[in-house]
Motif scaffolding. Structure first.
Motif, PDB file in Angstrom:
ATOM      1  N   UNK A 194       0.838  -1.195   0.000  1.00 53.30           N
ATOM      2  CA  UNK A 194       0.000   0.000   0.000  1.00 53.30           C
ATOM      3  C   UNK A 194       0.878   1.252   0.000  1.00 53.30           C
ATOM      4  N   UNK A 195       0.290   2.374  -0.465  1.00 52.79           N
ATOM      5  CA  UNK A 195       1.017   3.640  -0.452  1.00 52.79           C
ATOM      6  C   UNK A 195       1.676   3.994  -1.763  1.00 52.79           C
ATOM      7  N   UNK A 196       1.493   3.140  -2.786  1.00 56.80           N
ATOM      8  CA  UNK A 196       2.067   3.417  -4.106  1.00 56.80           C
ATOM      9  C   UNK A 196       1.286   2.622  -5.149  1.00 56.80           C
ATOM     10  N   UNK A 197       1.264   3.111  -6.393  1.00 60.17           N
ATOM     11  CA  UNK A 197       0.569   2.371  -7.461  1.00 60.17           C
ATOM     12  C   UNK A 197       1.233   1.011  -7.691  1.00 60.17           C
ATOM     13  N   UNK A 198       0.403   0.005  -7.977  1.00 62.73           N
ATOM     14  CA  UNK A 198       0.917  -1.335  -8.219  1.00 62.73           C
ATOM     15  C   UNK A 198       0.693  -1.748  -9.668  1.00 62.73           C
ATOM     16  N   UNK A 199       1.542  -2.640 -10.140  1.00 65.05           N
ATOM     17  CA  UNK A 199       1.450  -3.161 -11.483  1.00 65.05           C
ATOM     18  C   UNK A 199       0.693  -4.494 -11.473  1.00 65.05           C
ATOM     19  N   UNK A 200       0.160  -4.848 -12.631  1.00 64.29           N
ATOM     20  CA  UNK A 200      -0.355  -6.191 -12.836  1.00 64.29           C
ATOM     21  C   UNK A 200       0.796  -7.029 -13.379  1.00 64.29           C
ATOM     22  N   UNK A 206       9.726  -5.509  -5.681  1.00 66.60           N
ATOM     23  CA  UNK A 206      10.235  -4.694  -6.797  1.00 66.60           C
ATOM     24  C   UNK A 206       9.367  -4.872  -8.034  1.00 66.60           C
ATOM     25  N   UNK A 207       8.998  -6.119  -8.336  1.00 64.67           N
ATOM     26  CA  UNK A 207       8.197  -6.378  -9.538  1.00 64.67           C
ATOM     27  C   UNK A 207       6.813  -5.755  -9.431  1.00 64.67           C
ATOM     28  N   UNK A 208       6.200  -5.839  -8.268  1.00 64.94           N
ATOM     29  CA  UNK A 208       4.865  -5.270  -8.098  1.00 64.94           C
ATOM     30  C   UNK A 208       4.872  -3.744  -8.200  1.00 64.94           C
ATOM     31  N   UNK A 209       5.944  -3.124  -7.749  1.00 64.22           N
ATOM     32  CA  UNK A 209       6.000  -1.660  -7.745  1.00 64.22           C
ATOM     33  C   UNK A 209       6.571  -1.073  -9.032  1.00 64.22           C
ATOM     34  N   UNK A 210       7.583  -1.725  -9.596  1.00 68.18           N
ATOM     35  CA  UNK A 210       8.278  -1.101 -10.724  1.00 68.18           C
ATOM     36  C   UNK A 210       8.553  -2.028 -11.897  1.00 68.18           C
ATOM     37  N   UNK A 211       8.428  -3.324 -11.722  1.00 66.12           N
ATOM     38  CA  UNK A 211       8.773  -4.232 -12.801  1.00 66.12           C
ATOM     39  C   UNK A 211      10.229  -4.074 -13.191  1.00 66.12           C
ATOM     40  N   UNK A 212      10.492  -4.081 -14.492  1.00 67.89           N
ATOM     41  CA  UNK A 212      11.866  -3.900 -14.959  1.00 67.89           C
ATOM     42  C   UNK A 212      12.220  -2.431 -15.166  1.00 67.89           C
ATOM     43  N   UNK A 213      11.278  -1.532 -14.781  1.00 64.53           N
ATOM     44  CA  UNK A 213      11.517  -0.103 -14.942  1.00 64.53           C
ATOM     45  C   UNK A 213      11.242   0.398 -16.346  1.00 64.53           C
ATOM     46  N   UNK A 214      10.849  -0.512 -17.245  1.00 66.15           N
ATOM     47  CA  UNK A 214      10.593  -0.131 -18.642  1.00 66.15           C
ATOM     48  C   UNK A 214       9.201  -0.563 -19.092  1.00 66.15           C
ATOM     49  N   UNK A 215       8.349  -0.813 -18.118  1.00 70.37           N
ATOM     50  CA  UNK A 215       6.989  -1.225 -18.443  1.00 70.37           C
ATOM     51  C   UNK A 215       6.782  -2.730 -18.503  1.00 70.37           C
TER      52      UNK A 215
END
Length: 268
Positions: free
Chosen positions: A63-69, A172-181
């Motif tokens: 929580x506290x930041x957008x998450x990725x699928x 890391x993956x849930x928040x940013x992934x590889x940093x390139x989408x």
């Protein structure tokens, strides 16, 4: 009527002594086969996807930041062991010794606390510390503030510190992934083990030969492990599993990115 006498060789004192000794040795082995020994049996344990759920509950709640699928899997791996208070019989230890899917270890190396209740308490605390370190390492890597981003980990009654690396990668993956989408996994099933410090250092854990078997059993094709455990990992390694040694969280992320792009990847 004549009486048949046994040959002297069978009635000599030396022969009788050997027969008695042989009987005693046989009896001793018979008793030893059922005497409990201070050894613990271990075998490949459960795995759990840190990007998914365990026992119908999400492993990571951020929580506290957008998450990725996310796609793919990042599986933490365990070994199972006989209970702390259980003692292994000789015949069972010998059976496990020759089985590549089991290992026999001195009980004090598996349960150094001795007391079963204390052992559970210690492994539970190790897991709690591992979760805190994984969160700190992941947020530090992403340069996010722990005051804003909160992470809750739920792995049921799984204990010990060895899930640290995979928990950190999951965050890391849930928040940013590889940093390139994209995903860290590239959609693949990745498994691994290793403790993690708050600064991102990945440490040795033990039991890797059994953990690689659990990883392959549950569909993983890549196994991330601490650099210092490459030699152990090569023992009975499933042919479908690629071993990738790393020393830090940053190295683990870089290795996963290289796997996706076809770049150079460290190997054991």
């Amino acid at each position: 009527m004549s009486e048949t006498k046994p040959p002297k060789a069978l009635t000599s004192p030396r022969t009788r002594t050997l027969a008695v000794c042989g009987a005693l040795v046989t009896a001793l082995f018979g008793v030893a086969a059922f005497v409990p020994l201070p050894y613990t049996l271990t075998w490949p344990g459960l795995t759990a996807d840190t990007l998914g759920s365990y026992q119908d509950r999400p492993v990571l709640t951020v929580t506290g930041a957008p998450l990725r699928t996310t796609e793919g899997e990042l599986r933490m791996v365990t070994i199972s062991a006989t209970n702390p208070g259980e003692r292994t019989k000789l015949w069972r230890a010998l059976q496990a010794w020759f089985d590549p899917h089991e290992a026999v270890r001195p009980t004090e190396t598996v349960y150094p606390q001795g007391d079963p209740a204390k052992a559970e308490e210690v492994t539970a605390q190790q897991m709690a510390d591992s979760q805190d370190s994984a969160t700190a390492a992941a947020l530090g890597y992403l340069k996010l503030s722990p005051a804003q981003v909160k992470v809750k980990v739920d792995l049921g009654d799984v204990g010990g510190p060895s899930a640290g690396q995979m928990l950190a990668l999951g965050i890391v993956d849930k928040l940013a992934g590889d940093g390139k989408g994209g995903d860290l996994t590239g959609g693949a099933k990745i498994a691994g083990t290793g403790t993690i410090d708050k600064d991102g250092t990945v440490g040795a854990v033990g039991g890797v030969p059994l953990k690689t078997q659990a990883a392959a059993r549950d569909g993983a094709t890549v196994f991330l492990l601490p650099k210092d455990e490459c030699a152990d990992a090569k023992v009975n390694t499933p042919g479908t599993l690629r071993l990738v040694p790393v020393g830090t969280l940053a190295e683990a992320v870089s290795a996963l990115e290289a796997l996706k792009s076809g770049g150079s990847v460290p190997s054991c």
